[in-house]
Design an enzyme around this catalytic site. Structure first.
Site, PDB file in Angstrom:
ATOM      1  N   HIS A  78       0.817  -1.212   0.000  1.00 18.86           N
ATOM      2  CA  HIS A  78       0.000   0.000   0.000  1.00 18.86           C
ATOM      3  C   HIS A  78       0.852   1.264   0.000  1.00 18.86           C
ATOM      4  O   HIS A  78       0.545   2.226  -0.709  1.00 18.86           O
ATOM      5  CB  HIS A  78      -0.957   0.005   1.197  1.00 18.86           C
TER       6      HIS A  78
ATOM      7  N   HIS B 268      -9.325  -1.969  -5.232  1.00 24.19           N
ATOM      8  CA  HIS B 268      -8.241  -2.283  -4.305  1.00 24.19           C
ATOM      9  C   HIS B 268      -7.240  -3.239  -4.949  1.00 24.19           C
ATOM     10  O   HIS B 268      -6.034  -3.134  -4.689  1.00 24.19           O
ATOM     11  CB  HIS B 268      -8.769  -2.889  -3.008  1.00 24.19           C
TER      12      HIS B 268
ATOM     13  N   ASP C 202      -3.247  -2.727  -5.201  1.00 24.59           N
ATOM     14  CA  ASP C 202      -2.235  -3.738  -4.888  1.00 24.59           C
ATOM     15  C   ASP C 202      -1.283  -3.959  -6.055  1.00 24.59           C
ATOM     16  O   ASP C 202      -0.075  -4.117  -5.871  1.00 24.59           O
ATOM     17  CB  ASP C 202      -2.903  -5.063  -4.513  1.00 24.59           C
TER      18      ASP C 202
ATOM     19  N   HIS D  21      -1.245 -10.888  -4.988  1.00 25.13           N
ATOM     20  CA  HIS D  21       0.175 -10.591  -4.810  1.00 25.13           C
ATOM     21  C   HIS D  21       1.065 -11.637  -5.486  1.00 25.13           C
ATOM     22  O   HIS D  21       2.073 -11.292  -6.109  1.00 25.13           O
ATOM     23  CB  HIS D  21       0.510 -10.516  -3.326  1.00 25.13           C
TER      24      HIS D  21
END
Length: 320
Positions: free
Chosen positions: A82, A240, A244, A267
Site C-alpha cells: 500500500h 483495491h 495492490d 500478490h
C-alpha cells in the site's frame, strides 16, 4: 504520464497504526532519498541496529496474503504494497521508508493515509531525468485459474484488472486504469482491503489478520457488506486489487511503461509476472524521460538486468 525529472520528498512525514496481520503498533516515516535510490525501507528497533532493504522484486520473500520483503537473515517488512502504491501512484521516484515494526501499518485499509503523508511532506524535482522500464514484448503467467500479462504501452502504465469471487456480493468486477497522480488519488487510493467473514477463523489460526477490523477492512458475508458505513465505490474490491498491483509492480525498481492485465490474481500473480518480465532480458529496456519523448534518440540499457542499480531477478515461473 509525465516524462519529467526524478522526484523525491521535500521533508519527512509520519503515520502510525497497527499491522493488519501482526496486530502490532508501528510508526512509518517517509523521507527524501537521493537520485536513483528508488524506494528504501529502513527497519529500526532491531537490537539497536537498523537494517535496510531495497524495495525490488528480488527482495520479496513471501506473497501469501501480503508482499513481504527481507534479506538473507529473514523477513524485514510485511504488507509493503500500500505504501509502495502511494509512492508510485503519486509520482515519487526516490524515498526512504523508515519503519519501527515488522509490518507497514494498515491504517484504514487503503493507501489514503500514505497519500496524505506524501502531500504533507511535499514532492520536489531532482536534477536527473526520470528513468523507466519499457516493456518490449508481452510476458504472461498462469497460476491455476489466475492469469497475468504485461505488454508494451509506450505512453505510460495501464492496469486492467478482473476479479471473480464465488461470493455473490462481490462477484465479478473489472476495472481499467491509466496511472497518473490525479487518477490514483481520486479513483484508487481510497479503496480498502477486503475479506470474507467465513475466512476469518482460518486466517486467525494461521497467524494472519490479527489486526483486522471493520475500521480497516471491508468485510462481506454471503449476503451483504457488514461494514455499517457501506462501500466507498460500488466496485471497491477490484479497485483495491488495482491498488495492490500498482504497489507490487513498483518493485520493478523503476516506473513501468506497459499495460498489466490480471485475471483472478493477487500478490503472488503480480510478483510472478514481474519476475518473469525481469528474467527475460529481451522483454524490456531502461529508457530515460527524454528518450520517451523523443524515441528517435533513445538512451537505453537494453536487457542489462540492472534495475535501480541492482541486479534484476534471474529466475521466474514458467511463462507462455
Amino acid at each position: 504520464m509525465k516524462f519529467s525529472r526524478q522526484t523525491t520528498l521535500r521533508a519527512h512525514a509520519s503515520v502510525a497504526g497497527v499491522g493488519v496481520h501482526s496486530g502490532l503498533p508501528v510508526t512509518l516515516t517517509l523521507g527524501p532519498a537521493p537520485i536513483d535510490a528508488g524506494f528504501i525501507f529502513v527497519r529500526t528497533g532491531l537490537d539497536g541496529c537498523d537494517r535496510e532493504v531495497q524495495a525490488t522484486a528480488d527482495q520479496v520473500i513471501s506473497t501469501e496474503f501480503a508482499t513481504v520483503l527481507g534479506d538473507a537473515e529473514g523477513p524485514l517488512v510485511s504488507t509493503a504494497e500500500h505504501v509502495l502504491a502511494a509512492l508510485r501512484g503519486m509520482g515519487v521516484d526516490n524515498a526512504t521508508i523508515e519503519i519501527d515494526g515488522p509490518e507497514v501499518p494498515i491504517m484504514d485499509g487503503s493507501a489514503a493515509a500514505f497519500v496524505a503523508a506524501i502531500e504533507q511532506a511535499g514532492i520536489v524535482s531532482q536534477s536527473a531525468q526520470r528513468r523507466f522500464i519499457q516493456v518490449l514484448k508481452p510476458i504472461s503467467v498462469a497460476i491455476g485459474d489466475s492469469f497475468g500479462e504485461i505488454r508494451p504501452n509506450a505512453s505510460g502504465f495501464r492496469a486492467e484488472v478482473e476479479i471473480d469471487f464465488a461470493n455473490p456480493v462481490i462477484g465479478k468486477q473489472s476495472y481499467a486504469f491509466e496511472l497518473s497522480p490525479e487518477r490514483f488519488r481520486r479513483e484508487v487510493s481510497r479503496a480498502r482491503t477486503f475479506g470474507l467473514m467465513a475466512d476469518v477463523a482460518r486466517l486467525w489460526g494461521a497467524g494472519f489478520a490479527l489486526g483486522a477490523s471493520f475500521e480497516n477492512t471491508a468485510v462481506f458475508d454471503d449476503e451483504r457488506l457488514l461494514n455499517p458505513e457501506g462501500l466507498r465505490f460500488a466496485d471497491e474490491c477490484v479497485r483495491h486489487k488495482v491498488l495492490d498491483a500498482v504497489g507490487d509492480l513498483a518493485l520493478a525498481g523503476l516506473p513501468l511503461l506497459g499495460t498489466y492485465r490480471s485475471v483472478r490474481g493477487g500478490h503472488k500473480l503480480n510478483h510472478a509476472v514481474l519476475t518473469a518480465l525481469l528474467a527475460d532480458r529481451t522483454a524490456w529496456r531502461v529508457v530515460e524521460g527524454e528518450a520517451v519523448r523523443r524515441p528517435a534518440r533513445p538512451v537505453v540499457e537494453v536487457g542489462s538486468g540492472i534495475v535501480g542499480g541492482r541486479i534484476a531477478a534471474a529466475y521466474g515461473p514458467d511463462v507462455s
